[in-house]
Write a protein that holds these residues in place. Structure first.
Motif, PDB file in Angstrom:
ATOM      1  N   GLY A 101       0.796  -1.219   0.000  1.00  0.00           N
ATOM      2  CA  GLY A 101       0.000   0.000   0.000  1.00  0.00           C
ATOM      3  C   GLY A 101       0.828   1.267   0.000  1.00  0.00           C
ATOM      4  N   ASN A 102       2.099   1.153   0.311  1.00  0.00           N
ATOM      5  CA  ASN A 102       3.002   2.297   0.256  1.00  0.00           C
ATOM      6  C   ASN A 102       3.642   2.347  -1.123  1.00  0.00           C
ATOM      7  OD1 ASN A 102       4.927   4.289   0.558  1.00  0.00           O
ATOM      8  ND2 ASN A 102       6.186   3.161   2.022  1.00  0.00           N
ATOM      9  N   PRO A 103       3.389   3.393  -1.920  1.00  0.00           N
ATOM     10  CA  PRO A 103       3.933   3.444  -3.282  1.00  0.00           C
ATOM     11  C   PRO A 103       5.442   3.636  -3.330  1.00  0.00           C
ATOM     12  CG  PRO A 103       2.847   5.507  -2.748  1.00  0.00           C
ATOM     13  CD  PRO A 103       2.547   4.560  -1.614  1.00  0.00           C
ATOM     14  N   GLY A 104       6.068   3.974  -2.194  1.00  0.00           N
ATOM     15  CA  GLY A 104       7.507   4.196  -2.180  1.00  0.00           C
ATOM     16  C   GLY A 104       7.861   5.648  -2.418  1.00  0.00           C
ATOM     17  N   VAL A 105       9.114   5.850  -2.796  1.00  0.00           N
ATOM     18  CA  VAL A 105       9.630   7.206  -3.036  1.00  0.00           C
ATOM     19  C   VAL A 105       9.431   7.523  -4.509  1.00  0.00           C
ATOM     20  CG1 VAL A 105      11.590   8.758  -2.741  1.00  0.00           C
ATOM     21  CG2 VAL A 105      11.350   6.757  -1.247  1.00  0.00           C
ATOM     22  N   ALA A 106       8.534   8.437  -4.795  1.00  0.00           N
ATOM     23  CA  ALA A 106       8.126   8.715  -6.175  1.00  0.00           C
ATOM     24  C   ALA A 106       9.230   9.432  -6.951  1.00  0.00           C
ATOM     25  CB  ALA A 106       6.851   9.558  -6.164  1.00  0.00           C
ATOM     26  N   PRO A 107       9.141   9.406  -8.291  1.00  0.00           N
ATOM     27  CA  PRO A 107      10.106  10.154  -9.112  1.00  0.00           C
ATOM     28  C   PRO A 107      10.127  11.629  -8.706  1.00  0.00           C
ATOM     29  CG  PRO A 107       8.836   8.657 -10.485  1.00  0.00           C
ATOM     30  CD  PRO A 107       8.211   8.598  -9.119  1.00  0.00           C
ATOM     31  N   GLY A 108      11.317  12.191  -8.653  1.00  0.00           N
ATOM     32  CA  GLY A 108      11.468  13.587  -8.270  1.00  0.00           C
ATOM     33  C   GLY A 108      11.499  13.807  -6.771  1.00  0.00           C
ATOM     34  N   GLN A 109      11.408  12.737  -5.965  1.00  0.00           N
ATOM     35  CA  GLN A 109      11.439  12.866  -4.516  1.00  0.00           C
ATOM     36  C   GLN A 109      12.636  12.114  -3.939  1.00  0.00           C
ATOM     37  OE1 GLN A 109       7.608  11.388  -3.172  1.00  0.00           O
ATOM     38  NE2 GLN A 109       6.589  13.313  -3.650  1.00  0.00           N
ATOM     39  N   PHE A 110      12.871  12.306  -2.628  1.00  0.00           N
ATOM     40  CA  PHE A 110      13.917  11.551  -1.956  1.00  0.00           C
ATOM     41  C   PHE A 110      13.425  11.178  -0.570  1.00  0.00           C
ATOM     42  CE2 PHE A 110      14.696  15.772  -0.301  1.00  0.00           C
ATOM     43  CZ  PHE A 110      15.126  15.560   1.003  1.00  0.00           C
ATOM     44  N   GLN A 111      14.125  10.229   0.049  1.00  0.00           N
ATOM     45  CA  GLN A 111      13.775   9.772   1.389  1.00  0.00           C
ATOM     46  C   GLN A 111      15.049   9.600   2.200  1.00  0.00           C
ATOM     47  OE1 GLN A 111      10.518   8.966   2.807  1.00  0.00           O
ATOM     48  NE2 GLN A 111      11.868   9.147   4.575  1.00  0.00           N
ATOM     49  N   ARG A 112      14.968   9.899   3.508  1.00  0.00           N
ATOM     50  CA  ARG A 112      16.092   9.659   4.408  1.00  0.00           C
ATOM     51  C   ARG A 112      15.840   8.390   5.221  1.00  0.00           C
ATOM     52  NH1 ARG A 112      15.768  15.505   5.045  1.00  0.00           N
ATOM     53  NH2 ARG A 112      17.663  16.486   4.265  1.00  0.00           N
ATOM     54  N   PHE A 113      16.845   7.531   5.270  1.00  0.00           N
ATOM     55  CA  PHE A 113      16.790   6.309   6.063  1.00  0.00           C
ATOM     56  C   PHE A 113      17.874   6.421   7.144  1.00  0.00           C
ATOM     57  CE2 PHE A 113      15.197   5.408   1.860  1.00  0.00           C
ATOM     58  CZ  PHE A 113      14.080   4.593   2.076  1.00  0.00           C
ATOM     59  N   VAL A 114      17.472   6.301   8.403  1.00  0.00           N
ATOM     60  CA  VAL A 114      18.369   6.604   9.519  1.00  0.00           C
ATOM     61  C   VAL A 114      18.754   5.342  10.277  1.00  0.00           C
ATOM     62  CG1 VAL A 114      18.633   7.967  11.629  1.00  0.00           C
ATOM     63  CG2 VAL A 114      17.315   8.886   9.710  1.00  0.00           C
ATOM     64  N   LEU A 115      20.045   5.253  10.621  1.00  0.00           N
ATOM     65  CA  LEU A 115      20.578   4.085  11.313  1.00  0.00           C
ATOM     66  C   LEU A 115      21.521   4.529  12.425  1.00  0.00           C
ATOM     67  CD1 LEU A 115      20.848   0.888  11.163  1.00  0.00           C
ATOM     68  CD2 LEU A 115      22.961   1.332   9.882  1.00  0.00           C
ATOM     69  N   SER A 116      21.297   4.018  13.634  1.00  0.00           N
ATOM     70  CA  SER A 116      22.239   4.198  14.733  1.00  0.00           C
ATOM     71  C   SER A 116      23.219   3.032  14.676  1.00  0.00           C
ATOM     72  CB  SER A 116      21.497   4.212  16.077  1.00  0.00           C
ATOM     73  OG  SER A 116      22.419   4.238  17.156  1.00  0.00           O
ATOM     74  N   ALA A 117      24.528   3.324  14.599  1.00  0.00           N
ATOM     75  CA  ALA A 117      25.491   2.261  14.321  1.00  0.00           C
ATOM     76  C   ALA A 117      26.798   2.452  15.074  1.00  0.00           C
ATOM     77  CB  ALA A 117      25.776   2.209  12.818  1.00  0.00           C
ATOM     78  N   GLY A 118      27.488   1.332  15.313  1.00  0.00           N
ATOM     79  CA  GLY A 118      28.803   1.384  15.918  1.00  0.00           C
ATOM     80  C   GLY A 118      29.201   0.029  16.511  1.00  0.00           C
ATOM     81  N   PRO A 119      30.414  -0.064  17.036  1.00  0.00           N
ATOM     82  CA  PRO A 119      31.469   0.933  16.833  1.00  0.00           C
ATOM     83  C   PRO A 119      31.958   0.911  15.383  1.00  0.00           C
ATOM     84  CG  PRO A 119      32.237  -0.848  18.255  1.00  0.00           C
ATOM     85  CD  PRO A 119      30.845  -1.177  17.873  1.00  0.00           C
ATOM     86  N   LEU A 120      32.303   2.088  14.865  1.00  0.00           N
ATOM     87  CA  LEU A 120      32.764   2.206  13.492  1.00  0.00           C
ATOM     88  C   LEU A 120      34.201   1.700  13.365  1.00  0.00           C
ATOM     89  CD1 LEU A 120      31.333   5.761  12.779  1.00  0.00           C
ATOM     90  CD2 LEU A 120      30.387   3.578  12.016  1.00  0.00           C
ATOM     91  N   PRO A 121      34.607   1.295  12.171  1.00  0.00           N
ATOM     92  CA  PRO A 121      35.971   0.777  11.986  1.00  0.00           C
ATOM     93  C   PRO A 121      37.032   1.820  12.331  1.00  0.00           C
ATOM     94  CG  PRO A 121      34.587   0.266  10.085  1.00  0.00           C
ATOM     95  CD  PRO A 121      33.816   1.238  10.929  1.00  0.00           C
ATOM     96  N   GLU A 122      38.196   1.331  12.730  1.00  0.00           N
ATOM     97  CA  GLU A 122      39.327   2.208  13.024  1.00  0.00           C
ATOM     98  C   GLU A 122      40.073   2.512  11.729  1.00  0.00           C
ATOM     99  OE1 GLU A 122      40.155   3.538  15.874  1.00  0.00           O
ATOM    100  OE2 GLU A 122      39.033   2.408  17.380  1.00  0.00           O
ATOM    101  N   GLN A 123      39.457   3.318  10.891  1.00  0.00           N
ATOM    102  CA  GLN A 123      40.046   3.681   9.606  1.00  0.00           C
ATOM    103  C   GLN A 123      39.523   5.040   9.174  1.00  0.00           C
ATOM    104  OE1 GLN A 123      38.507   0.011   7.958  1.00  0.00           O
ATOM    105  NE2 GLN A 123      37.076   1.128   6.631  1.00  0.00           N
ATOM    106  N   ALA A 124      40.214   5.651   8.214  1.00  0.00           N
ATOM    107  CA  ALA A 124      39.890   7.023   7.823  1.00  0.00           C
ATOM    108  C   ALA A 124      38.544   7.143   7.124  1.00  0.00           C
ATOM    109  CB  ALA A 124      40.997   7.590   6.934  1.00  0.00           C
ATOM    110  N   THR A 125      38.177   6.137   6.337  1.00  0.00           N
ATOM    111  CA  THR A 125      36.904   6.158   5.626  1.00  0.00           C
ATOM    112  C   THR A 125      36.242   4.790   5.734  1.00  0.00           C
ATOM    113  OG1 THR A 125      37.929   5.526   3.515  1.00  0.00           O
ATOM    114  CG2 THR A 125      37.704   7.888   3.967  1.00  0.00           C
ATOM    115  N   VAL A 126      34.936   4.775   5.600  1.00  0.00           N
ATOM    116  CA  VAL A 126      34.197   3.523   5.607  1.00  0.00           C
ATOM    117  C   VAL A 126      33.088   3.609   4.557  1.00  0.00           C
ATOM    118  CG1 VAL A 126      32.705   4.337   7.484  1.00  0.00           C
ATOM    119  CG2 VAL A 126      32.838   1.886   6.981  1.00  0.00           C
ATOM    120  N   GLY A 127      32.965   2.561   3.751  1.00  0.00           N
ATOM    121  CA  GLY A 127      31.955   2.541   2.705  1.00  0.00           C
ATOM    122  C   GLY A 127      30.729   1.745   3.106  1.00  0.00           C
ATOM    123  N   PHE A 128      29.593   2.117   2.521  1.00  0.00           N
ATOM    124  CA  PHE A 128      28.332   1.431   2.767  1.00  0.00           C
ATOM    125  C   PHE A 128      27.675   1.121   1.415  1.00  0.00           C
ATOM    126  CE2 PHE A 128      29.125   3.958   6.548  1.00  0.00           C
ATOM    127  CZ  PHE A 128      28.791   3.107   7.584  1.00  0.00           C
TER     128      PHE A 128
END
Length: 216
Positions: A101-128
């Motif tokens: 019943g949820n059509p999703g994120v329509a063309p021309g729109q955006f959505q934020r998805f939020v995540l509480s996470a850790g501990p993060l890696p001991e490195q300068a950058t991390v990819g998702f």
């Protein structure tokens, strides 16, 4: 001499406006944002997902995680979130799926998805690396690393730059979410507006110089 200065202003203004517009286009990719994120710390990551299709909606997002001890999603009406774990009880992926019943994120729109996470890696950058699924069955994989010269690939993986650990209390941030992930987006919009304004002023200055030159 009076004509040269306005033309210089015009050229600089237009160049600034075009550069900022170009950066806005690049920002249309799936991105990750976590102000103040530190190596070895906890943080709140916001994945900004625009629908780039002109005919289909975004109905699912899967993000690969770097083996985290903690990964908690924020409740989102109309979406179901699941966290996948390995045999070490580490979070290795999170998926958000649009409910029936949820059509999703329509063309021309955006959505934020939020995540509480850790501990993060001991490195300068991390990819998702992320997989964005559309209502027409198409899946776009945002999983390409940045080039060795810093050039952005066609489908870059969302990435965070992590500060050295020990400069703040990341546990409290992860628990309360007091830092606002949209602050970076707001700043970018202001900078974009300033750049466009400079471009407009430069164009007016250049036009005025041409008119004065014609009269002389």
């Amino acid at each position: 001499m009076s004509t040269v200065i306005p033309r210089a202003v015009f050229t600089a203004g237009v160049a600034t406006g075009l550069a900022l517009l170009g950066s806005g286009t690049a920002a249309a990719h799936v991105t990750a944002d976590a102000p103040g994120a530190e190596q070895g710390g906890y943080t709140v990551v916001t994945f900004k997902v625009p629908t780039e299709s002109a005919t289909a909606a975004t109905t699912k997002l899967t993000v690969t995680l770097p083996g985290l001890s903690s990964a908690r999603t924020e409740p989102m009406p109309g979406w179901t979130a699941t966290v996948d774990k390995n045999d070490k009880n580490q979070a290795i992926a999170v998926t958000w799926t649009a409910d029936p019943g949820n059509p999703g994120v329509a063309p021309g729109q955006f959505q934020r998805f939020v995540l509480s996470a850790g501990p993060l890696p001991e490195q300068a950058t991390v990819g998702f690396p992320a997989a964005q699924s559309y209502s027409d069955g198409k899946v776009v994989n945002w999983d390409q690393p940045m080039g060795p010269d810093g050039a952005e690939p066609e489908y870059p993986a969302p990435e965070l730059t992590l500060a050295p650990g020990g400069s703040g209390d990341d546990h409290s941030v992860a628990a309360s979410g007091t830092r606002t992930p949209h602050e970076t987006d707001t700043t970018a919009r202001w900078l974009g507006g300033i750049g466009l304004a400079l471009g407009a002023l430069g164009a007016l200055a250049g036009l005025g110089a041409l008119v004065r030159g014609g009269r002389s």
